[in-house]
Scaffold this motif. Structure first.
Motif, mmCIF file in Angstrom:
data_model
loop_
_atom_site.group_PDB
_atom_site.id
_atom_site.type_symbol
_atom_site.label_atom_id
_atom_site.label_comp_id
_atom_site.label_asym_id
_atom_site.label_seq_id
_atom_site.Cartn_x
_atom_site.Cartn_y
_atom_site.Cartn_z
ATOM 1 N N PHE A 88 -0.561 -0.310 9.782
ATOM 2 C CA PHE A 88 -0.384 1.375 10.844
ATOM 3 C C PHE A 88 -2.139 1.824 11.311
ATOM 4 N N LYS A 89 -2.241 2.479 11.365
ATOM 5 C CA LYS A 89 -3.547 2.568 12.872
ATOM 6 C C LYS A 89 -3.833 3.682 11.725
ATOM 7 N N TYR A 90 -3.683 4.524 11.173
ATOM 8 C CA TYR A 90 -4.722 5.165 9.332
ATOM 9 C C TYR A 90 -4.418 4.510 8.058
ATOM 10 N N LEU A 91 -4.757 3.230 7.919
ATOM 11 C CA LEU A 91 -4.880 2.181 6.812
ATOM 12 C C LEU A 91 -6.032 2.922 6.487
ATOM 13 N N ASP A 92 -7.229 2.829 6.646
ATOM 14 C CA ASP A 92 -8.168 2.691 6.612
ATOM 15 C C ASP A 92 -7.943 4.642 5.851
ATOM 16 N N GLU A 93 -7.594 5.731 5.970
ATOM 17 C CA GLU A 93 -7.913 6.527 5.063
ATOM 18 C C GLU A 93 -7.220 6.872 4.363
ATOM 19 N N CYS A 94 -6.170 6.070 3.653
ATOM 20 C CA CYS A 94 -5.335 6.153 2.378
ATOM 21 C C CYS A 94 -5.741 6.024 1.616
ATOM 22 N N PRO A 95 -5.815 7.305 0.621
ATOM 23 C CA PRO A 95 -7.206 7.570 -0.333
ATOM 24 C C PRO A 95 -6.802 6.419 -1.307
ATOM 25 N N ASP A 96 -5.331 5.959 -1.513
ATOM 26 C CA ASP A 96 -4.962 4.717 -2.824
ATOM 27 C C ASP A 96 -4.604 3.638 -2.637
ATOM 28 N N MET A 97 -5.247 3.145 -1.763
ATOM 29 C CA MET A 97 -5.686 1.658 -0.333
ATOM 30 C C MET A 97 -5.685 0.939 -2.402
ATOM 31 N N ASP A 98 -7.063 1.302 -2.030
ATOM 32 C CA ASP A 98 -8.090 0.539 -3.346
ATOM 33 C C ASP A 98 -6.584 0.316 -4.418
ATOM 34 N N GLN A 99 -6.523 1.150 -5.043
ATOM 35 C CA GLN A 99 -5.498 1.077 -6.078
ATOM 36 C C GLN A 99 -4.075 0.407 -5.865
ATOM 37 N N CYS A 100 -3.936 -0.380 -4.668
ATOM 38 C CA CYS A 100 -2.386 -0.518 -4.574
ATOM 39 C C CYS A 100 -2.808 -1.906 -4.301
ATOM 40 N N LEU A 101 -4.406 -2.418 -3.857
ATOM 41 C CA LEU A 101 -4.498 -3.454 -4.270
ATOM 42 C C LEU A 101 -4.605 -4.240 -5.223
ATOM 43 N N ARG A 102 -5.061 -3.602 -6.380
ATOM 44 C CA ARG A 102 -5.039 -4.104 -7.436
ATOM 45 C C ARG A 102 -4.101 -4.184 -8.232
ATOM 46 N N PHE A 103 -2.899 -3.184 -7.756
ATOM 47 C CA PHE A 103 -1.787 -3.234 -8.438
ATOM 48 C C PHE A 103 -1.426 -4.305 -8.071
ATOM 49 N N LEU A 104 -0.813 -5.098 -5.973
ATOM 50 C CA LEU A 104 -0.238 -5.143 -5.982
ATOM 51 C C LEU A 104 -0.877 -7.237 -6.806
ATOM 52 N N SER A 105 -2.304 -7.278 -6.822
ATOM 53 C CA SER A 105 -3.189 -8.165 -7.807
ATOM 54 C C SER A 105 -2.091 -9.144 -9.329
ATOM 55 N N ARG A 106 -1.378 -7.868 -9.675
ATOM 56 C CA ARG A 106 -1.306 -7.667 -11.162
ATOM 57 C C ARG A 106 0.674 -8.392 -10.744
ATOM 58 N N LYS A 107 0.403 -8.491 -9.591
ATOM 59 C CA LYS A 107 2.077 -8.362 -9.495
ATOM 60 C C LYS A 107 2.264 -10.196 -8.821
ATOM 61 N N ASN A 108 1.396 -11.501 -9.310
ATOM 62 C CA ASN A 108 1.691 -12.799 -8.571
ATOM 63 C C ASN A 108 1.261 -12.705 -7.430
ATOM 64 N N ILE A 109 0.862 -11.258 -5.944
ATOM 65 C CA ILE A 109 0.946 -11.751 -5.263
ATOM 66 C C ILE A 109 0.228 -13.010 -4.387
ATOM 67 N N LYS A 110 1.305 -13.122 -3.527
ATOM 68 C CA LYS A 110 0.236 -14.850 -2.966
ATOM 69 C C LYS A 110 0.262 -14.583 -1.296
ATOM 70 N N GLU A 111 0.977 -13.802 0.104
ATOM 71 C CA GLU A 111 0.578 -13.720 0.488
ATOM 72 C C GLU A 111 0.754 -11.919 1.121
ATOM 73 N N LEU A 112 -0.941 -11.564 2.038
ATOM 74 C CA LEU A 112 -1.294 -10.061 2.022
ATOM 75 C C LEU A 112 -1.766 -9.985 3.861
ATOM 76 N N VAL A 113 -0.894 -8.841 4.513
ATOM 77 C CA VAL A 113 -1.035 -9.064 5.552
ATOM 78 C C VAL A 113 -1.482 -7.574 5.735
ATOM 79 N N LEU A 114 -3.493 -7.455 6.181
ATOM 80 C CA LEU A 114 -3.513 -5.962 6.445
ATOM 81 C C LEU A 114 -3.581 -5.815 7.581
ATOM 82 N N ASP A 115 -3.468 -4.666 8.469
ATOM 83 C CA ASP A 115 -3.423 -4.694 10.027
ATOM 84 C C ASP A 115 -3.747 -3.268 10.165
#
Length: 385
Positions: A88-115
Motif C-alpha cells: 500500500f502506497k500510504y503504508l507509512d501513514e498507518c498509525p497502528d503499524m507498530d502495533q500490527c507488527l508486534r501482534f504478528l510477532s506473537r502469531k509465530n509469523i514466518k514470512e513478512l512482506v512490507l511494500d
C-alpha cells in the motif's frame, strides 16, 4: 443419487486443504465465504496466509478504509499467521503499524512482506525487528535504522531489500545478524561499499550502485547475479575476490563494459576464483564519449595462462554483444571450455554487422567439439551517452 448431489464435499475436506483453497483467493473473497454456512463462518479467520493490498477496499477514502480493513483482518484472526504481506502506497501513514507488527510477532509469523509501493522511501517502524521467528523478510521503499537492541534474525533464510534508504553499515550489520541467511536480494539506487558476512549464503542478487563490495566472508556462494556500474565506482576496484569459491556454479553479470579495464579485471579475477562454474550469463554494454581506462584488445590472451580451462562450464549466454572486445571475450571462453554444451550469443543489428558477428564466432577455435552455438538478434543498440 439425489443425496450424493446434495452432499457438501468441500466443507468436509481437511482443514489444511480448506486453508490452501482460501489462500488462493483474494482476501476479500476469502472473507466473503463466511456467508456460505455456519461451518464456513469463521473459516477465513484461521487462514495461515494473509495478503492485503489496495484492491481490498474501494478507492474513496482509501487510506482510512484500508487501515481499518487490515486491522480487522488481524485482530479477528484466530490462530497462527505464517505469512503476512501488505502492499500500500500510504503504508507509512498507518498509525497502528507498530502495533500490527508486534501482534504478528506473537502469531509465530514466518514470512513478512512490507511494500510501500512508492518511489519515496520512509523510515520503517522498529517493530519489524521484534519478529524473531521470521524465515523470509521482504521490505520495499522503506528506510531502515537498526535499533541499538537489535540482535538479528536468528531464523532468517531469505532477505529482499528494494529501494530502501540504507547505508552500507546498516546492510552489513543486518546481514551479519542473520546467521542462517541463504538468499539475499538487494535492489537499490546506491549503497556505497559494504561487506557480506554470511557463512551460509548461497544465492546473492545485487542490482545496486556500489563503490565496493567484499564477498570473502560468504564461502558457500552457489549463484550470484550482479549489476555493474563503473561510473558510480569512479574507477575504484568494484569487488574484492580474494578467495576461491568452490561452490559457485552460476554467475550472471549485467552491464559489463568490456571496453573498460576496471570491469574486465574484475571479470577476470572472478572467473579465476570460481573453478567449478557451470553456467555463465553476461550482458554487455557499450558507452560512447566516456572517460575510463581502456582495456587492451588482447587482454584475455595476455592475462590468462595458456593452459587455463573452464573444466565444468557447460552453458554460456552472452547478450547485448556489439563491440570487438565483447567478441574477444567470447573467443576466450570458446577456447578454454572443453565441456561447453551451449554458447548463446544475442547481438544488436547495426550497419549490417550481424553476419560479421556470426561468421567470426563460428570461426573461433573451440575446445569443445560438440558445443551448440546459437544466435539471436536484438533490435536496439546498447549505446549510453
Amino acid at each position: 443419487m439425489g443425496e450424493c448431489s446434495r452432499k457438501d464435499f468441500i466443507s468436509d475436506l481437511p482443514h489444511g486443504i480448506l486453508d490452501c483453497i482460501l489462500t488462493k483467493l483474494p482476501i476479500r473473497d476469502a472473507i466473503r465465504t463466511c456467508v456460505l454456512s455456519t461451518k464456513w463462518r469463521y473459516q477465513w479467520a484461521t487462514m495461515t496466509q494473509l495478503v492485503i493490498d489496495e484492491n481490498c477496499v474501494r478507492k474513496s477514502q482509501i487510506k482510512r478504509k484500508f487501515f481499518n480493513f487490515m486491522l480487522r483482518c488481524l485482530f479477528m484472526h484466530n490462530g497462527p499467521i505464517l505469512k503476512f504481506s501488505v502492499s500500500f502506497k500510504y503504508l507509512d501513514e498507518c498509525p497502528d503499524m507498530d502495533q500490527c507488527l508486534r501482534f504478528l510477532s506473537r502469531k509465530n509469523i514466518k514470512e513478512l512482506v512490507l511494500d510501500k509501493v512508492s518511489p519515496e522511501p520512509t523510515l520503517a517502524t522498529p517493530a519489524v525487528f521484534s519478529c524473531q521467528q521470521l524465515i523470509s523478510l521482504t521490505i520495499k521503499s522503506f528506510g531502515m535504522k537498526l535499533p541499538r537492541t537489535f540482535q538479528g534474525f536468528p531464523c532468517l533464510k531469505y532477505l529482499h531489500l528494494e529501494y530502501n534508504i540504507l547505508t552500507g553499515e546498516v546492510v552489513e550489520n543486518l546481514i551479519a545478524g542473520c546467521p542462517l541467511l541463504e538468499k539475499f536480494e538487494f535492489v537499490n539506487f546506491e549503497c556505497g561499499e559494504f561487506t557480506v558476512r554470511a557463512p551460509n549464503l548461497k544465492h546473492l542478487f545485487l542490482d545496486v550502485n556500489f563503490t565496493h563490495i567484499y564477498l570473502e566472508h560468504a564461502p558457500l556462494l552457489a549463484a550470484i547475479t550482479i549489476e555493474i556500474d563503473t561510473e558510480f565506482a569512479e574507477g575504484k576496484p568494484l569487488i574484492t575476490v580474494p578467495v576461491t569459491y568452490h561452490c559457485l556454479k552460476f554467475i550472471q553479470l549485467n552491464g559489463v563494459l568490456f571496453q573498460e579495464k576496471n570491469e574486465v579485471v574484475y571479470v577476470h579475477h572472478l572467473l579465476l576464483q570460481t573453478p567449478n562454474v557451470q553456467e555463465l550469463r553476461i550482458s554487455a554494454v557499450a558507452i560512447e564519449d566516456a572517460f575510463f581506462e581502456e582495456a587492451d584488445m588482447d587482454f584475455w590472451e595476455k592475462e590468462i595462462a595458456a593452459d587455463f580451462l573452464f573444466k565444468h562450464l557447460k552453458i554460456v549466454k552472452m547478450s547485448c554483444v556489439s563491440s570487438e572486445k565483447d567478441m574477444q571475450f567470447i573467443k576466450f571462453v570458446l577456447r578454454c571450455s572443453p565441456v561447453l554444451e551451449l554458447m548463446s550469443v544475442s547481438y544488436y543489428i547495426e550497419d549490417g554487422t550481424n553476419m560479421n558477428i556470426e561468421n567470426a564466432v563460428l570461426h573461433f577455435p573451440r575446445a569443445s567439439p560438440g558445443v551448440d552455438i546459437k544466435f539471436s538478434v536484438m533490435p536496439i543498440p546498447p549505446i549510453v551517452f
